[in-house]
Design an enzyme around this catalytic site. Structure first.
Site, PDB file in Angstrom:
ATOM      1  N   LYS A  13      44.031 -87.923 -62.229  1.00  0.00           N
ATOM      2  CA  LYS A  13      43.255 -86.730 -62.588  1.00  0.00           C
ATOM      3  C   LYS A  13      44.111 -85.471 -62.541  1.00  0.00           C
ATOM      4  O   LYS A  13      44.046 -84.629 -63.439  1.00  0.00           O
ATOM      5  CB  LYS A  13      42.057 -86.610 -61.650  1.00  0.00           C
ATOM      6  N   ARG A  88      29.004 -80.784 -56.477  1.00  0.00           N
ATOM      7  CA  ARG A  88      28.908 -81.975 -55.633  1.00  0.00           C
ATOM      8  C   ARG A  88      27.460 -82.435 -55.470  1.00  0.00           C
ATOM      9  O   ARG A  88      27.218 -83.527 -54.986  1.00  0.00           O
ATOM     10  CB  ARG A  88      29.447 -81.668 -54.227  1.00  0.00           C
ATOM     11  N   ARG A 127      53.797-100.451 -54.403  1.00  0.00           N
ATOM     12  CA  ARG A 127      54.792 -99.404 -54.651  1.00  0.00           C
ATOM     13  C   ARG A 127      55.837 -99.288 -53.550  1.00  0.00           C
ATOM     14  O   ARG A 127      55.512 -99.359 -52.370  1.00  0.00           O
ATOM     15  CB  ARG A 127      54.082 -98.038 -54.753  1.00  0.00           C
ATOM     16  N   ARG A 161      55.112 -96.050 -48.507  1.00  0.00           N
ATOM     17  CA  ARG A 161      54.252 -95.077 -47.825  1.00  0.00           C
ATOM     18  C   ARG A 161      53.196 -95.808 -47.019  1.00  0.00           C
ATOM     19  O   ARG A 161      52.551 -96.717 -47.520  1.00  0.00           O
ATOM     20  CB  ARG A 161      53.579 -94.167 -48.854  1.00  0.00           C
ATOM     21  N   ARG A 172      39.061 -94.558 -50.017  1.00  0.00           N
ATOM     22  CA  ARG A 172      39.052 -93.415 -50.946  1.00  0.00           C
ATOM     23  C   ARG A 172      38.074 -93.647 -52.090  1.00  0.00           C
ATOM     24  O   ARG A 172      37.415 -92.723 -52.547  1.00  0.00           O
ATOM     25  CB  ARG A 172      40.452 -93.209 -51.526  1.00  0.00           C
TER      26      ARG A 172
END
Ligand SMILES: [Zn+2]
Length: 216
Positions: A13, A88, A127, A161, A172
């Site tokens: 995004k 929201r 990753r 990470r 998430r």
């Protein structure tokens, strides 16, 4: 052209919003950034928001609305705005309609970058990067040509990470669904929601968004 851009973390995004700002002269109105900027600039609404934030309280819808109105009236927003992280709630969505209508504007599209949760987990969890030069790799999609050595610099140390794991991605996604659940039905009922495959390449996602904005 006023749009809402929605998408879970990892859908790209931010990349797409930045491109629309560059290529189409839209402004990105993210409420968090707006609150901080207005407080810093010392506008009347900004000072009000600052007081509330310093008291550790939630900034009210009325203040956020006033702030968005302030930004929409600025010359830079004449070409259109991308709303990011707002609205929201159903009440905020109605407030936004009113804010736009008062200015002879209306929301043109609500674009959601759609992702497949499992595919996103696969993408994120594989990753890793070269510790020396930062070159990006992936367990499934892009391994170094010579196992254990960076293609670019020959470095032999790689990093992952810690938040690139399945549990983080799933959390998430759940947060994202909870945040958008109150407003998607509101806009779906008006036929404003358009979905774009957020798992496609950056170029393809960009082309799909352009096609929606250009009405083709
Ligand atoms: Zn390297």
């Amino acid at each position: 052209m006023d749009i809402i851009l929605l998408g879970p973390p990892g859908a790209g995004k931010g990349t797409q919003a930045a491109r629309l700002v560059d290529e189409r002269g839209l402004v990105q109105l993210s409420t968090g950034d707006m609150l901080r900027a207005a407080a810093k600039a010392g506008t009347p609404v900004g000072l009000q928001a600052k007081k509330v934030m310093e008291a550790g309280e939630l900034v009210s819808d009325a203040i956020v609305s006033a702030l968005i109105g302030e930004r929409l009236d600025a010359a830079e927003a004449a070409g259109g705005a991308i709303f990011d992280g707002y609205p929201r709630t159903g009440a905020q969505a109605e407030a936004l309609d009113l804010l736009l209508a008062e200015r002879g504007r209306r929301l043109d599209h609500v674009i959601e970058l759609d992702v497949d949760e499992q595919a996103l987990v696969d993408r994120v969890t594989g990753r890793f990067t070269c510790a020396a030069c930062g070159e990006g790799y992936h367990d499934r999609y892009k391994l170094p040509a010579v196992a254990g050595a960076c293609d670019v610099c020959g470095g032999r140390e790689f990093r992952r990470r810690p938040d690139d794991n399945a549990a983080t991605v799933r959390t998430r996604m759940a947060e994202y669904r909870a945040k958008t659940a109150p407003i998607l039905p509101f806009y779906e009922a008006r036929g404003l929601v358009r979905r774009v495959d957020g798992m496609a390449s950056i170029e393809k996602v960009g082309a799909s968004i352009d096609a929606i904005l250009d009405g083709s």
